[in-house]
Design a protein around this motif. Structure first.
Motif, PDB file in Angstrom:
ATOM      1  N   TYR A   1      -1.669  -8.822   8.420  1.00  0.00           N
ATOM      2  CA  TYR A   1      -1.754  -7.391   8.128  1.00  0.00           C
ATOM      3  C   TYR A   1      -2.924  -7.009   7.234  1.00  0.00           C
ATOM      4  O   TYR A   1      -3.142  -5.821   6.991  1.00  0.00           O
ATOM      5  CB  TYR A   1      -0.433  -6.902   7.517  1.00  0.00           C
ATOM      6  CG  TYR A   1       0.709  -7.116   8.470  1.00  0.00           C
ATOM      7  CD1 TYR A   1       0.782  -6.409   9.662  1.00  0.00           C
ATOM      8  CD2 TYR A   1       1.697  -8.057   8.210  1.00  0.00           C
ATOM      9  CE1 TYR A   1       1.804  -6.625  10.565  1.00  0.00           C
ATOM     10  CE2 TYR A   1       2.725  -8.279   9.104  1.00  0.00           C
ATOM     11  CZ  TYR A   1       2.771  -7.567  10.281  1.00  0.00           C
ATOM     12  OH  TYR A   1       3.785  -7.795  11.173  1.00  0.00           O
TER      13      TYR A   1
ATOM     14  N   HIS B   1       5.369   0.572   8.216  1.00  0.00           N
ATOM     15  CA  HIS B   1       3.914   0.709   8.133  1.00  0.00           C
ATOM     16  C   HIS B   1       3.516   2.183   8.059  1.00  0.00           C
ATOM     17  O   HIS B   1       4.251   3.059   8.480  1.00  0.00           O
ATOM     18  CB  HIS B   1       3.286   0.050   9.366  1.00  0.00           C
ATOM     19  CG  HIS B   1       1.805   0.080   9.398  1.00  0.00           C
ATOM     20  ND1 HIS B   1       1.025  -0.673   8.560  1.00  0.00           N
ATOM     21  CD2 HIS B   1       0.947   0.789  10.161  1.00  0.00           C
ATOM     22  CE1 HIS B   1      -0.255  -0.418   8.817  1.00  0.00           C
ATOM     23  NE2 HIS B   1      -0.324   0.461   9.787  1.00  0.00           N
TER      24      HIS B   1
ATOM     25  N   ASN C   1      -1.678  -0.619  -1.521  1.00  0.00           N
ATOM     26  CA  ASN C   1      -1.403  -0.743  -0.087  1.00  0.00           C
ATOM     27  C   ASN C   1      -2.314   0.180   0.685  1.00  0.00           C
ATOM     28  O   ASN C   1      -2.728   1.221   0.182  1.00  0.00           O
ATOM     29  CB  ASN C   1       0.061  -0.362   0.194  1.00  0.00           C
ATOM     30  CG  ASN C   1       0.912  -1.571   0.508  1.00  0.00           C
ATOM     31  OD1 ASN C   1       0.699  -2.207   1.536  1.00  0.00           O
ATOM     32  ND2 ASN C   1       1.841  -1.871  -0.359  1.00  0.00           N
TER      33      ASN C   1
ATOM     34  N   THR D   1       2.181  -1.037   3.967  1.00  0.00           N
ATOM     35  CA  THR D   1       2.630  -1.981   4.981  1.00  0.00           C
ATOM     36  C   THR D   1       3.602  -2.934   4.296  1.00  0.00           C
ATOM     37  O   THR D   1       3.190  -3.779   3.510  1.00  0.00           O
ATOM     38  CB  THR D   1       1.448  -2.749   5.598  1.00  0.00           C
ATOM     39  OG1 THR D   1       0.539  -1.802   6.174  1.00  0.00           O
ATOM     40  CG2 THR D   1       1.923  -3.713   6.672  1.00  0.00           C
TER      41      THR D   1
ATOM     42  N   THR E   1      -0.169   5.438   2.345  1.00  0.00           N
ATOM     43  CA  THR E   1       0.313   4.530   3.390  1.00  0.00           C
ATOM     44  C   THR E   1       0.687   3.213   2.734  1.00  0.00           C
ATOM     45  O   THR E   1       0.248   2.905   1.623  1.00  0.00           O
ATOM     46  CB  THR E   1      -0.750   4.268   4.479  1.00  0.00           C
ATOM     47  OG1 THR E   1      -1.861   3.609   3.891  1.00  0.00           O
ATOM     48  CG2 THR E   1      -1.182   5.550   5.164  1.00  0.00           C
TER      49      THR E   1
ATOM     50  N   CYS F   1       5.693   5.425   6.708  1.00  0.00           N
ATOM     51  CA  CYS F   1       7.131   5.169   6.833  1.00  0.00           C
ATOM     52  C   CYS F   1       7.847   5.305   5.492  1.00  0.00           C
ATOM     53  O   CYS F   1       8.886   5.952   5.404  1.00  0.00           O
ATOM     54  CB  CYS F   1       7.358   3.784   7.425  1.00  0.00           C
ATOM     55  SG  CYS F   1       9.086   3.393   7.718  1.00  0.00           S
TER      56      CYS F   1
ATOM     57  N   VAL G   1       8.553  -4.355  10.130  1.00  0.00           N
ATOM     58  CA  VAL G   1       7.425  -3.908   9.318  1.00  0.00           C
ATOM     59  C   VAL G   1       7.463  -2.391   9.210  1.00  0.00           C
ATOM     60  O   VAL G   1       7.397  -1.686  10.214  1.00  0.00           O
ATOM     61  CB  VAL G   1       6.073  -4.367   9.923  1.00  0.00           C
ATOM     62  CG1 VAL G   1       4.914  -3.893   9.052  1.00  0.00           C
ATOM     63  CG2 VAL G   1       6.048  -5.887  10.069  1.00  0.00           C
TER      64      VAL G   1
END
Length: 161
Positions: A59, A129, A160, A93, A91, A132, A127
């Protein structure tokens, strides 16, 4: 992931698990699960270190923290929430590795509404991502029927993208 039962059994023997309490509405209650955290990855067991290396390569995120939940049986669970501080970033992950017995993992819009149900088996990774964590909530509900132990390992990073 192969060997997830071995890792669950290895982690279960460590002296890192805590029974935490939190305020819910107007009273202090025990969380219906055990939790543990590695904020210093120099201290993680070698098997987790290998998982972190694979996730970083997959990732492109420099994971620097592992948060773990141990759902001992069907009476353990967690309510609707988004992970902090990942829900503050534009964002994120966040891979979640399941170990042990399958358990339902629900996700719904943060404003409420109907949910989507996933049932990851031991060794599966979900995951979360992008937005989310900002726009959605998730939970692992208690079950009405007996269930064996499940652990989740949640990998996050201070920064992130």
């Amino acid at each position: 992931m192969r060997g997830h039962t071995h890792l669950l059994n290895e982690l279960a023997t460590l002296d890192i698990w805590e029974q935490r309490s939190r305020w819910m509405y107007n009273r202090m209650v025990e969380e219906p699960r055990l939790t543990a955290e590695y904020v210093d990855l120099q201290r993680v067991p070698p098997m987790i270190d290998q998982i972190i290396d694979v996730l970083r390569a997959q990732y492109g995120v420099l994971y620097d923290r592992v948060w773990m939940n141990w759902y001992r049986d069907h009476r353990d669970g967690t309510g609707w929430h988004a992970d902090r501080p990942a829900n503050k970033a534009p964002t994120a992950t966040i891979p979640v590795l399941s170990l042990g017995a399958p358990r339902r993992f629900l996700i719904r819009p943060g404003s409420g509404g109907s949910c989507t149900v996933f049932t990851p088996a031991g060794g599966d990774v979900i995951v979360m991502h992008g937005r989310c964590q900002r726009d959605w909530q998730h939970c692992v509900p208690k079950q009405t029927t007996p269930a064996a132990a499940r652990m989740s390992l949640n990998f996050s990073a201070a920064v992130n993208a």
